[in-house]
Design a protein around this motif. Structure first.
Motif, PDB file in Angstrom:
ATOM      1  N   ILE A 268       0.865  -1.177   0.000  1.00 50.91           N
ATOM      2  CA  ILE A 268       0.000   0.000   0.000  1.00 50.91           C
ATOM      3  C   ILE A 268       0.903   1.229   0.000  1.00 50.91           C
ATOM      4  CG2 ILE A 268      -1.851   1.201   1.220  1.00 50.91           C
ATOM      5  CD1 ILE A 268      -2.555  -1.489   2.535  1.00 50.91           C
ATOM      6  N   ILE A 269       0.896   1.985  -1.097  1.00 49.10           N
ATOM      7  CA  ILE A 269       1.908   3.029  -1.313  1.00 49.10           C
ATOM      8  C   ILE A 269       1.245   4.340  -1.717  1.00 49.10           C
ATOM      9  CG2 ILE A 269       3.978   3.651  -2.621  1.00 49.10           C
ATOM     10  CD1 ILE A 269       4.387   0.659  -3.175  1.00 49.10           C
ATOM     11  N   PRO A 270       1.601   5.466  -1.088  1.00 54.92           N
ATOM     12  CA  PRO A 270       1.077   6.764  -1.521  1.00 54.92           C
ATOM     13  C   PRO A 270       1.424   7.039  -2.984  1.00 54.92           C
ATOM     14  CG  PRO A 270       2.206   6.959   0.594  1.00 54.92           C
ATOM     15  CD  PRO A 270       2.506   5.584   0.067  1.00 54.92           C
ATOM     16  N   LEU A 276       8.990   4.167  -4.378  1.00 54.39           N
ATOM     17  CA  LEU A 276       8.507   2.920  -3.784  1.00 54.39           C
ATOM     18  C   LEU A 276       7.673   2.112  -4.772  1.00 54.39           C
ATOM     19  CD1 LEU A 276       7.484   4.162  -0.213  1.00 54.39           C
ATOM     20  CD2 LEU A 276       9.578   2.971  -0.888  1.00 54.39           C
ATOM     21  N   ILE A 277       6.894   2.809  -5.591  1.00 53.61           N
ATOM     22  CA  ILE A 277       6.089   2.105  -6.600  1.00 53.61           C
ATOM     23  C   ILE A 277       7.016   1.396  -7.580  1.00 53.61           C
ATOM     24  CG2 ILE A 277       4.447   2.408  -8.502  1.00 53.61           C
ATOM     25  CD1 ILE A 277       3.305   4.799  -6.879  1.00 53.61           C
ATOM     26  N   LEU A 278       8.078   2.084  -7.999  1.00 52.93           N
ATOM     27  CA  LEU A 278       9.046   1.462  -8.913  1.00 52.93           C
ATOM     28  C   LEU A 278       9.741   0.273  -8.260  1.00 52.93           C
ATOM     29  CD1 LEU A 278      10.652   4.619 -10.575  1.00 52.93           C
ATOM     30  CD2 LEU A 278       9.320   2.843 -11.716  1.00 52.93           C
ATOM     31  N   ALA A 279      10.039   0.392  -6.967  1.00 49.36           N
ATOM     32  CA  ALA A 279      10.688  -0.714  -6.266  1.00 49.36           C
ATOM     33  C   ALA A 279       9.774  -1.940  -6.247  1.00 49.36           C
ATOM     34  CB  ALA A 279      11.047  -0.288  -4.844  1.00 49.36           C
ATOM     35  N   ALA A 280       8.485  -1.723  -5.959  1.00 53.56           N
ATOM     36  CA  ALA A 280       7.539  -2.845  -5.912  1.00 53.56           C
ATOM     37  C   ALA A 280       7.382  -3.486  -7.284  1.00 53.56           C
ATOM     38  CB  ALA A 280       6.191  -2.359  -5.392  1.00 53.56           C
ATOM     39  N   ILE A 281       7.260  -2.656  -8.310  1.00 50.25           N
ATOM     40  CA  ILE A 281       7.112  -3.183  -9.673  1.00 50.25           C
ATOM     41  C   ILE A 281       8.367  -3.942 -10.092  1.00 50.25           C
ATOM     42  CG2 ILE A 281       6.835  -2.555 -12.100  1.00 50.25           C
ATOM     43  CD1 ILE A 281       4.298  -2.334 -10.422  1.00 50.25           C
ATOM     44  N   SER A 282       9.532  -3.411  -9.717  1.00 48.73           N
ATOM     45  CA  SER A 282      10.790  -4.091 -10.058  1.00 48.73           C
ATOM     46  C   SER A 282      10.881  -5.450  -9.386  1.00 48.73           C
ATOM     47  CB  SER A 282      11.982  -3.216  -9.638  1.00 48.73           C
ATOM     48  OG  SER A 282      11.980  -1.989 -10.327  1.00 48.73           O
ATOM     49  N   PRO A 304       0.892   8.261 -10.014  1.00 52.85           N
ATOM     50  CA  PRO A 304       2.339   8.393 -10.255  1.00 52.85           C
ATOM     51  C   PRO A 304       2.620   9.148 -11.551  1.00 52.85           C
ATOM     52  CG  PRO A 304       1.705   6.117  -9.787  1.00 52.85           C
ATOM     53  CD  PRO A 304       0.445   6.870 -10.013  1.00 52.85           C
ATOM     54  N   HIS A 305       3.856   9.550 -11.724  1.00 52.13           N
ATOM     55  CA  HIS A 305       4.283  10.218 -12.951  1.00 52.13           C
ATOM     56  C   HIS A 305       3.967   9.327 -14.152  1.00 52.13           C
ATOM     57  CE1 HIS A 305       7.141  11.876 -15.958  1.00 52.13           C
ATOM     58  NE2 HIS A 305       6.907  13.026 -15.315  1.00 52.13           N
TER      59      HIS A 305
END
Length: 368
Positions: A268-270, A276-282, A304-305
Motif C-alpha cells: 500500500i503506497i502513496p 517505492l512504486i518502482l521498487a515494488a514493480i521491479s 504516479p508520474h
C-alpha cells in the motif's frame, strides 16, 4: 407452521458472523450429492446482495448455484432481503411478518419440489433477524428444518456459544441436529475434540464435525479487495485473482520496502512515492522470490508520474488505486473478509474437501 409432508431441510446456523456457515453449506451439498441425494439450497434471509436477472439476491446464493449448476431461480433461493433502512421502516410502521413467512414458504416449496433434501443457510447467530420476526431460530421453525449449529474452534468458547444458541432454537421448538466446530487449530484437535463430544453428550447433542483452520480460506484476492473498497483498477485485470495474505505500508526507503516484500503481499503506497512504486514493480518483475505473487495499491488520490505509469502497464502486477489516505486504506482493507467466490476454484475445492472429510454424514442423516 411447517407442513409435515414438506421436504426435510438442514438449517445451517452460525453462532456469530463469519463462523463458517457458507463453507459448511458448500461442503455439505457436495457430500450429500456424493451419496446420490438430490439437494437444493436456500438462504431465506439475505443481507449482502447482488443483482441477478433484475432481482437482488444474497451473494452466497450465487456461489452455491454457480458451483453446483443448480437451476433454481435465485429469487426463490433468497426470497427475503433486508436493504438499508428496512428494519426501521418495519418497526415504525408496525408491519406484519406474515407476508415474509408466506414468501419463504412458497419459495421453499418450489425449490424442494424434486429434491430429497434442502440445505438452508442462515444469517449470523440464532437471534439475527428477530427485529422483523425473521430470526434464524424463527425461520428454522417456520420451515420445520433441523438446526446444525456452526461454532468456532476450541472447547470453552464453542460450548458457551452452542448453549446460548441452542436455547433460542429450543424456544422456537426446533430440532437440534448437532454442532460443527470450525476453524479448529490442528494441533489442538486430538486433545479437545473428544472433550467437546463428551460435553455435548451430556445434553444428548452430537458433535457432527470438526473442521481444521485452513489459512487459504481467509485469504483475499486483489479482485475482492478492489470490489469491497471501490478501487480503480489501474493495471492487471487478468491478475486480479492473485491471492493476498498480508499487507505492508510503503513509507520507508525503497531498499527497506524490497526487504519486506514476499509472496502474497499487497504493498500500500502513496501515489506520490514513485520510488517505492518502482521498487515494488521491479520486485514483481525481477525477483525470483516475489515475481508473479504481489499486488500494489496506490493511495491518496495521486497518480504516479506518467513515465512510472508506462512501466506499470508493462508489468505483470495487479495495481489498484483508492482515493483515501494510506492509513484509512490499510484499515479498510483489514476489514475485508476473505469470502469464497465462484471463480476461486482452489478455495471451493479446498472447502468441499475439508467439510466432506470432517463431517459425520451418517450422524447428520440419522438426526433428521
Amino acid at each position: 407452521m411447517a407442513r409435515k409432508d414438506r421436504c426435510p431441510g438442514i438449517y445451517i446456523a452460525g453462532t456469530s458472523q463469519h463462523s463458517g456457515k457458507t463453507l459448511v453449506s458448500l461442503g455439505l451439498v457436495a457430500a450429500l450429492r456424493d451419496r446420490g441425494l438430490k439437494v437444493s439450497y436456500m438462504k431465506p434471509v439475505g443481507q449482502r446482495t447482488v443483482e441477478v436477472n433484475g432481482a437482488h439476491v444474497d451473494e452466497d446464493v450465487i456461489l452455491i448455484n454457480t458451483v453446483y449448476g443448480l437451476e433454481t431461480e435465485p429469487a426463490d433461493c433468497n426470497p427475503v432481503t433486508i436493504p438499508s433502512g428496512y428494519t426501521t421502516e418495519f418497526v415504525r410502521e408496525r408491519k406484519s411478518r406474515q407476508p415474509l413467512i408466506d414468501r419463504i414458504l412458497a419459495s421453499y416449496d418450489r425449490i424442494s419440489e424434486d429434491a430429497d433434501l434442502v440445505i438452508v443457510e442462515g444469517t449470523g447467530h440464532a437471534g439475527v433477524g428477530s427485529i422483523i420476526g425473521m430470526g434464524n431460530a424463527q425461520v428454522a421453525a417456520i420451515l420445520g428444518a433441523g438446526a446444525m449449529v456452526v461454532t468456532g474452534g476450541g472447547l470453552g468458547k464453542p460450548a458457551d456459544e452452542f448453549a446460548l444458541n441452542r436455547a433460542m432454537f429450543a424456544q422456537e421448538g426446533c430440532n437440534i441436529i448437532g454442532m460443527v466446530a470450525n476453524k479448529f487449530l490442528p494441533k489442538k484437535m486430538d486433545e479437545l475434540k473428544p472433550l467437546l463430544a463428551t460435553w455435548l453428550e451430556q445434553f444428548d447433542d452430537r458433535l457432527l464435525g470438526v473442521i481444521p483452520y485452513e489459512p487459504i480460506l481467509s485469504e483475499l484476492t486483489m479482485r475482492q479487495i478492489a470490489s469491497e473498497t471501490g478501487a480503480e483498477i489501474i493495471h492487471g485485470e487478468q491478475y486480479l485473482d492473485r491471492r493476498i495474505s498480508d499487507c505492508i505500508i510503503g513509507a520507508q526507503y525503497p531498499h527497506r520496502l524490497l526487504q519486506s516484500l514476499r509472496p502474497g503481499v499487497l504493498a500500500i503506497i502513496p501515489g506520490d512515492r514513485d520510488d517505492l512504486i518502482l521498487a515494488a514493480i521491479s520486485s514483481e518483475e525481477l525477483s525470483s522470490e516475489t515475481a508473479g505473487t504481489i499486488g500494489v495499491c496506490i493511495t491518496g488520490g495521486i497518480m504516479p508520474h506518467h513515465s512510472v505509469l508506462r512501466l506499470i502497464e508493462r508489468s505483470q502486477a495487479p495495481v489498484i488505486a483508492i482515493r483515501e489516505g494510506t492509513y484509512d486504506v490499510a484499515s479498510e482493507i483489514s476489514d475485508v473478509v476473505g469470502k469464497i467466490l465462484p471463480s476461486d476454484t482452489e478455495k471451493v475445492e479446498k472447502g468441499q474437501w475439508l467439510v466432506k472429510r470432517a463431517m459425520d454424514l451418517d450422524a447428520v442423516l440419522e438426526a433428521l
